[in-house]
Write a protein that holds these residues in place. Structure first.
Motif, PDB file in Angstrom:
ATOM      1  N   PHE A 157       1.171  -1.089   0.226  1.00 18.40           N
ATOM      2  CA  PHE A 157       0.447  -0.158  -0.406  1.00 18.40           C
ATOM      3  C   PHE A 157       0.534   1.254  -0.599  1.00 18.40           C
ATOM      4  CE2 PHE A 157      -2.614  -3.470   1.605  1.00 18.40           C
ATOM      5  CZ  PHE A 157      -3.883  -3.387   0.657  1.00 18.40           C
ATOM      6  N   THR A 158       2.069   1.614   0.406  1.00 19.32           N
ATOM      7  CA  THR A 158       2.715   2.462   0.198  1.00 19.32           C
ATOM      8  C   THR A 158       3.509   2.463  -0.644  1.00 19.32           C
ATOM      9  OG1 THR A 158       3.115   2.922   2.314  1.00 19.32           O
ATOM     10  CG2 THR A 158       4.831   3.593   1.550  1.00 19.32           C
ATOM     11  N   TYR A 159       4.328   1.357  -1.368  1.00 18.46           N
ATOM     12  CA  TYR A 159       4.847   1.031  -2.599  1.00 18.46           C
ATOM     13  C   TYR A 159       4.881   1.102  -4.297  1.00 18.46           C
ATOM     14  CZ  TYR A 159       8.932   1.250   1.147  1.00 18.46           C
ATOM     15  OH  TYR A 159       8.997   1.852   2.063  1.00 18.46           O
ATOM     16  N   ALA A 160       3.076   0.154  -4.037  1.00 16.25           N
ATOM     17  CA  ALA A 160       2.607   0.010  -5.300  1.00 16.25           C
ATOM     18  C   ALA A 160       2.861   1.383  -6.640  1.00 16.25           C
ATOM     19  CB  ALA A 160       1.023   0.047  -4.953  1.00 16.25           C
ATOM     20  N   GLU A 161       2.496   2.490  -5.785  1.00 14.45           N
ATOM     21  CA  GLU A 161       2.697   3.932  -6.742  1.00 14.45           C
ATOM     22  C   GLU A 161       3.980   3.900  -7.708  1.00 14.45           C
ATOM     23  OE1 GLU A 161       4.068   6.958  -6.709  1.00 14.45           O
ATOM     24  OE2 GLU A 161       4.569   6.784  -4.331  1.00 14.45           O
ATOM     25  N   ARG A 162       4.719   3.410  -6.523  1.00  8.57           N
ATOM     26  CA  ARG A 162       6.464   3.892  -6.488  1.00  8.57           C
ATOM     27  C   ARG A 162       7.032   3.331  -7.759  1.00  8.57           C
ATOM     28  NH1 ARG A 162       7.894   6.001  -0.899  1.00  8.57           N
ATOM     29  NH2 ARG A 162       5.148   6.461  -1.018  1.00  8.57           N
ATOM     30  N   VAL A 192     -11.027   2.522 -17.697  1.00  9.06           N
ATOM     31  CA  VAL A 192     -11.434   2.609 -16.324  1.00  9.06           C
ATOM     32  C   VAL A 192     -11.098   1.311 -15.552  1.00  9.06           C
ATOM     33  CG1 VAL A 192     -13.909   1.595 -14.500  1.00  9.06           C
ATOM     34  CG2 VAL A 192     -13.739   2.918 -17.451  1.00  9.06           C
ATOM     35  N   VAL A 193     -10.865   1.586 -14.116  1.00 10.35           N
ATOM     36  CA  VAL A 193      -9.873   0.577 -13.361  1.00 10.35           C
ATOM     37  C   VAL A 193     -10.197   1.130 -11.933  1.00 10.35           C
ATOM     38  CG1 VAL A 193      -8.256   0.505 -14.517  1.00 10.35           C
ATOM     39  CG2 VAL A 193      -7.776   2.212 -12.867  1.00 10.35           C
ATOM     40  N   GLY A 194     -10.392  -0.061 -11.000  1.00 11.00           N
ATOM     41  CA  GLY A 194     -10.793   0.451  -9.633  1.00 11.00           C
ATOM     42  C   GLY A 194      -9.307   0.724  -8.318  1.00 11.00           C
ATOM     43  N   ALA A 195      -9.372   1.267  -7.457  1.00 11.71           N
ATOM     44  CA  ALA A 195      -8.752   1.086  -6.692  1.00 11.71           C
ATOM     45  C   ALA A 195      -7.849   0.267  -5.322  1.00 11.71           C
ATOM     46  CB  ALA A 195      -8.399   2.220  -6.679  1.00 11.71           C
ATOM     47  N   GLY A 196      -7.562  -0.557  -5.145  1.00 10.66           N
ATOM     48  CA  GLY A 196      -7.188  -0.912  -4.372  1.00 10.66           C
ATOM     49  C   GLY A 196      -5.481  -0.024  -2.998  1.00 10.66           C
ATOM     50  N   THR A 197      -4.659  -1.362  -3.824  1.00  8.74           N
ATOM     51  CA  THR A 197      -2.992  -0.311  -2.992  1.00  8.74           C
ATOM     52  C   THR A 197      -2.969   1.941  -4.346  1.00  8.74           C
ATOM     53  OG1 THR A 197      -2.212  -0.715  -5.086  1.00  8.74           O
ATOM     54  CG2 THR A 197      -2.179  -1.709  -3.178  1.00  8.74           C
ATOM     55  N   GLY A 198      -4.118   1.579  -5.213  1.00 11.02           N
ATOM     56  CA  GLY A 198      -3.650   2.836  -6.301  1.00 11.02           C
ATOM     57  C   GLY A 198      -2.422   2.700  -6.763  1.00 11.02           C
ATOM     58  N   GLU A 254      -5.113   5.502   1.180  1.00  7.29           N
ATOM     59  CA  GLU A 254      -3.503   4.267   1.304  1.00  7.29           C
ATOM     60  C   GLU A 254      -2.533   5.591   0.128  1.00  7.29           C
ATOM     61  OE1 GLU A 254      -3.221   1.907   2.905  1.00  7.29           O
ATOM     62  OE2 GLU A 254      -5.269   1.139   2.937  1.00  7.29           O
ATOM     63  N   PRO A 255      -1.140   5.449   0.882  1.00  4.25           N
ATOM     64  CA  PRO A 255      -0.451   6.363   0.232  1.00  4.25           C
ATOM     65  C   PRO A 255       0.636   6.248  -1.152  1.00  4.25           C
ATOM     66  CG  PRO A 255       0.230   5.200   2.302  1.00  4.25           C
ATOM     67  CD  PRO A 255      -1.058   4.324   1.921  1.00  4.25           C
ATOM     68  N   SER A 256      -0.569   4.719  -1.759  1.00  9.23           N
ATOM     69  CA  SER A 256      -0.365   4.854  -3.711  1.00  9.23           C
ATOM     70  C   SER A 256      -1.507   4.941  -3.820  1.00  9.23           C
ATOM     71  CB  SER A 256      -0.019   3.788  -3.854  1.00  9.23           C
ATOM     72  OG  SER A 256       1.371   2.704  -3.322  1.00  9.23           O
ATOM     73  N   PHE A 257      -2.016   6.027  -3.495  1.00 18.44           N
ATOM     74  CA  PHE A 257      -3.444   6.023  -3.724  1.00 18.44           C
ATOM     75  C   PHE A 257      -3.448   7.995  -4.498  1.00 18.44           C
ATOM     76  CE2 PHE A 257      -7.946   8.353  -4.310  1.00 18.44           C
ATOM     77  CZ  PHE A 257      -8.154   8.141  -5.630  1.00 18.44           C
TER      78      PHE A 257
END
Length: 366
Positions: A157-162, A192-198, A254-257
């Motif tokens: 949840f923290t590192y997904a976006e990076r 169109v997508v959902g968000a879990g971690t983001g 979450e931080p990755s959103f």
């Protein structure tokens, strides 16, 4: 005085990265197929990218691969490192797969209420499931186990976006646009997508801007989730409820959103997610999970809006995982009855919307 070389694990790390890249190279890209909503040409094409065909059966295969590469290249994962994750679902299954590939111990920390079916999938990859009685303690316990074992907490949840290179490097956004290149509307009006971690929405939203595409990003969110509430109010501390749609929706942001890369959000009732999942199965014979239903509900709404505006274009969304993981839940009438979810009114609403290519007002949604 002894001298410790921090580069002594470099040969092992090089081999680990090579193994992951070779695994990726062996796997053909996931299929993008058109969904025939209307028998006549309304000028709007809907596509689904089938992420269930990854070796571990879900979209989270991409995330797990990126998290492992990120940890390896940062020096956090070395030979013998115990990998710890807080997950009871697809992320844990995919991470267990890569840990097994690299010969690393893997521990998934999860609530004791996790289904036997999910535990079996993780254990099939030789992962160990660490159950906690209090769901609120999953994350602290993952931190504790990583420290106790001298391991690495993946912290999706923290590192997904990076962890994913959003500029390209075969990420999901680059794959979508490559596969759309020869279609009649190659640049989608909406993704169109959902968000879990983001992480997926962050990757796609950044990529759209970096490549200067005119596509807009819509994030669909289960009822009660904090993501939609935060995005619509501008409150990063907005709270929500635990989602009944596995893989997406969160009780906290979450931080990755990254809300600023999202152009629109649609809140989807749980019954509507189930109804759209069932609609996909009836229309195509494909069994998918409920998060795919959430995606499809939003995609059909946007398709109807394009038709109403007399706009031509395409919409791309995702099949997140297969339905075989949910035979005892979303595909079980007994489970639906026990949880109070009745998809029938939403199914009738969706059928009317598709038949007329018209999306009624939000007040009419069951």
């Amino acid at each position: 005085m002894s001298v410790v070389s921090r580069g002594q694990d470099r040969p092992w790390i090089r081999e680990a990265i090579h193994l992951i890249e070779a695994d990726t190279n062996r796997s053909a890209d996931t299929h993008l197929f058109p969904l025939r909503l209307w028998p006549d040409d309304r000028g709007v094409d809907v596509y689904l990218k089938d992420e269930s065909t990854h070796p571990t059966g879900s979209l989270k295969h991409r995330l797990a691969r990126s998290l492992f590469l990120y940890g390896l290249c940062n020096g956090w994962i070395q030979e013998g490192t115990t990998i710890v994750e807080a997950s009871s679902g697809s992320t844990a299954i995919s991470e267990a797969y890569f840990a097994r590939m690299l010969g690393l111990p893997f521990i998934a920390v999860m609530p004791a209420s996790t289904s036997v079916q999910k535990i079996a999938l993780i254990e099939r990859e030789q992962g160990r499931c660490h159950l906690v009685s209090d769901a609120a303690m999953v994350y602290p316990e993952a931190h504790r186990l990583a420290a106790a074992t001298g391991g690495h907490y993946m912290d999706q949840f923290t590192y997904a976006e990076r962890a994913t290179d959003w500029r390209g490097n075969n990420n999901i956004a680059e794959s979508i646009f490559s596969q759309m290149a020869l279609e009649r509307h190659p640049v989608p009006a909406w993704v169109v997508v959902g968000a879990g971690t983001g992480g997926t929405s962050a990757t796609i939203g950044r990529y759209l801007r970096y490549r200067q595409h005119d596509s807009a990003l819509c994030v669909v969110d289960p009822e009660g989730s904090a993501f939609h509430r935060s995005w619509s109010t501008g409150d990063p501390q907005a709270a929500g409820a635990n989602s009944r749609i596995e893989g997406i929706g969160r009780p906290q942001v979450e931080p990755s959103f990254l809300p600023d890369v999202v152009d629109r959000m649609i809140s989807v009732p749980d019954a509507a997610s189930i109804a759209a999942m069932q609609f996909l199965h009836a229309l195509t014979g494909r069994r998918a999970g409920a998060s795919t239903g959430t995606n499809l509900w939003g995609a059909i709404q946007l398709a109807c809006e394009l038709v109403a505006a007399d706009r031509r274009g395409s919409i791309v969304t995702l099949i997140c995982d297969g339905g075989d993981r949910y035979t005892d839940t979303y595909y079980s009438p007994a489970w639906l009855a026990a949880t109070g979810i009745n998809p029938r009114p939403s199914a009738e609403f969706l059928r009317r919307a598709v038949d007329t290519a018209t999306w009624p007002s939000a007040d009419a949604i069951p």
